[in-house]
Design an enzyme around this catalytic site. Structure first.
Site, PDB file in Angstrom:
ATOM      1  N   LYS A  11      48.801  10.636  71.330  1.00 24.39           N
ATOM      2  CA  LYS A  11      49.338   9.950  72.505  1.00 24.39           C
ATOM      3  C   LYS A  11      49.094  10.837  73.717  1.00 24.39           C
ATOM      4  O   LYS A  11      49.248  12.061  73.634  1.00 24.39           O
ATOM      5  CB  LYS A  11      50.840   9.702  72.296  1.00 24.39           C
ATOM      6  CG  LYS A  11      51.509   8.913  73.411  1.00 24.39           C
ATOM      7  CD  LYS A  11      52.965   8.602  73.088  1.00 24.39           C
ATOM      8  CE  LYS A  11      53.623   7.761  74.179  1.00 24.39           C
ATOM      9  NZ  LYS A  11      55.039   7.427  73.866  1.00 24.39           N
ATOM     10  N   SER A  53      56.325   2.467  74.212  1.00 26.22           N
ATOM     11  CA  SER A  53      55.277   3.001  75.056  1.00 26.22           C
ATOM     12  C   SER A  53      54.077   3.558  74.288  1.00 26.22           C
ATOM     13  O   SER A  53      53.003   3.709  74.860  1.00 26.22           O
ATOM     14  CB  SER A  53      55.842   4.107  75.932  1.00 26.22           C
ATOM     15  OG  SER A  53      56.218   5.229  75.142  1.00 26.22           O
ATOM     16  N   SER A  97      59.872   3.873  71.206  1.00 24.97           N
ATOM     17  CA  SER A  97      58.433   3.850  71.469  1.00 24.97           C
ATOM     18  C   SER A  97      57.514   4.168  70.296  1.00 24.97           C
ATOM     19  O   SER A  97      56.302   4.039  70.424  1.00 24.97           O
ATOM     20  CB  SER A  97      58.099   4.782  72.628  1.00 24.97           C
ATOM     21  OG  SER A  97      58.441   4.147  73.826  1.00 24.97           O
TER      22      SER A  97
END
Ligand code: GLN
Length: 492
Positions: free
Chosen positions: A79, A154, A178
């Site tokens: 990420k 997210s 997330s």
């Protein structure tokens, strides 16, 4: 071999160990798929082919010399919230569009030490604020199951990349859902560890008392391999816990579903907005766990209505403080021709942050301001404690707690929900972060549009092994986690 992207982490590890393929072949295979398929999925912000091949060759050399570990030469993608030395780290924001970190996040460094090969950095909602990945400066990522839908957020890039077989597993972070919600939207397994289990050093801060990194993969077994790499104390993160880390892979069969007491919070299944299909699939999965020997126990979680308001005070408050460091002075975006220092601050931040980030900075600053601090921030902290106590009480009579991960399946891209509608979609995930507990998402079927549905299991503190083990056994008895999105079937 044309189907290397179909192999599990264990199969990749074995294939590399038996010299069925090299890390270079495996890495090239993934890079080709990314080049061909990510045009549609848009899961990567940055792909690092040259670096990946250097790392792959180094892994192959190490293996020939007899120095390989279990994961030496296996590719991963991170990420874009984890700092990577020499590779851009954006956190999905324009304000960090030119940011190259001088150091690696601990999670990234541990991955390198384990021999993992970095394919690149994955898209996300700006500063991890969002539930769709549409709040990214780099554009929306799509859901591999249906490209008109969002992958969740997210950590939407992480979820989409794994679901489209553009990475065998990925790191994510979870401040209020997330990891679990995008795993749910994309049909993956994703684990949010206990707060303090995984180092936050070099993980760009959103809300520091809630943020926690964790693995996203196709199965509990794959997640266990990555947890073995990510977990552990780190002197560079004072909130990381100094206690023994389990061997999550070795423990996969240690918890028996037989006799497992699963708490079913009665408030959770009456939430307005819980989609019929989601409710039905989750109930079917619980029936399956019952068939495997678990006992379902109805429990009370009386604080359910407080989750969304409490989180949406505490998280923005912490964000408003954390994000003060982005001011256009030392690094990141700086506005053109500032007339004075105040103008530089104002315009760099107004031009550099997107709308949702600005909204949360304003809410957080308001909640922390002198006249409102007690009424909002302090009150929210007290409610947070009550939410935690609610869970601790429940764990006196059950081993794990079951819930949907999200009330719906993946939204359409551009669905244009109001902020409050969007925040209400986090109802099932927020409390876990407020209490600091671990929780896992497992895929348990599809809705009528063939979009994945996820079951969430919440455990007591430090019960990651138990959660992975329970899901592993569910996955031995079912095949939802082996289903692939159509786009993942494509070969490069
Ligand atoms: N969707 C939640 C939010 O917008 C959670 C995000 C997260 O876990 N980073 O804040």
């Amino acid at each position: 071999m044309t189907d290397l992207h179909r192999l599990s982490i264990r199969e990749l590890s074995e294939g590399l160990a038996n010299a069925q393929f090299s890390s270079r072949e495996l890495t090239e295979h993934y890079l080709k798929r990314i080049a061909k398929i990510d045009v549609q999925v848009k899961s990567y912000v940055t792909v690092t082919p040259e670096l990946a091949l250097v790392e792959a060759d180094a892994a192959d050399t190490l293996r020939k010399a007899g120095g390989a570990n279990v994961l030496t030469g296996v590719p991963i993608a991170h990420k874009d919230i984890f700092c990577t030395q020499g590779i851009k780290t954006t956190a999905g924001s324009k304000i960090l569009d030119n940011f190259i970190s001088p150091y690696d996040a601990t999670v990234v460094a541990k991955g390198k030490a384990a021999g993992l090969v970095t394919l690149g950095k994955l898209n996300m909602d700006e500063f991890a604020m969002g539930s769709t990945s549409e709040n990214s400066y780099y554009g929306a990522t799509t859901n591999p199951w249906n490209l008109d839908h969002v992958p969740g957020g997210s950590s939407g890039g992480s979820a989409a990349a794994v679901a489209a077989d553009l990475a065998p597993f990925a790191t994510g972070t979870d401040t209020g859902g997330s990891i679990r919600q995008p795993a749910s939207f994309c049909g993956l397994t994703g684990l949010k560890p206990t707060y303090g289990r995984v180092s936050r050093f070099g993980m760009i801060a959103y809300a520091s008392s809630l943020d926690q990194g964790g693995p996203m993969a196709r199965s509990a077994e794959d997640c266990a391999y990555l947890m073995n790499v990510m977990a552990g104390h780190d002197a560079k993160d004072s909130t990381s816990m100094n206690q023994v880390v389990d061997n999550y892979v070795a423990n996969l069969n240690d918890t028996s579903v037989k006799g497992l007491r699963i708490g079913i919070p009665k408030q959770y299944f009456n939430v307005a907005g819980l989609a019929e299909d989601v409710k039905a699939r989750v109930e079917e999965s619980l029936k399956k766990l019952e068939d495997l020997g678990a006992t379902l126990v109805e429990i009370d979680l009386n604080m359910t209505e407080s989750y969304v308001p409490t989180y949406y005070l505490i998280a923005p408050a912490e964000a408003s403080s954390n994000l003060q460091r982005f001011d256009g002075v030392r690094y990141g975006y700086r506005c053109e021709n500032p007339v004075d220092l105040m103008d530089l601050y104002k315009r760099s931040r107004s031009e550099g942050f997107g709308a949702e980030v600005q909204r949360r900075i304003l809410i957080g600053t308001y909640a922390l301001s002198a006249g409102y601090y007690d009424a909002y921030y302090v009150k929210a902290q007290k409610v947070r404690r009550l939410i935690q106590q609610d869970f601790l009480k429940a764990f006196e009579s059950v081993d794990v707690i079951a819930a949907p991960s999200a009330p719906t399946t993946a939204y359409k891209i551009g669905a244009d929900l109001t902020p409050v509608e969007m925040y209400l979609g986090d109802i099932y995930t927020l409390a876990v972060n407020l209490a600091g507990l671990p929780a896992i998402n497992a895929p348990v079927g599809f809705d009528q549009n063939n979009l994945p549905v996820g079951l969430q299991l919440i455990g007591n503190y430090w019960s990651e092994s138990q959660l992975l083990s329970v899901v592993h056994q569910y996955q031995q008895a079912t095949d939802w986690h082996t289903q692939r999105a159509a786009i993942a079937e494509e070969n490069a």
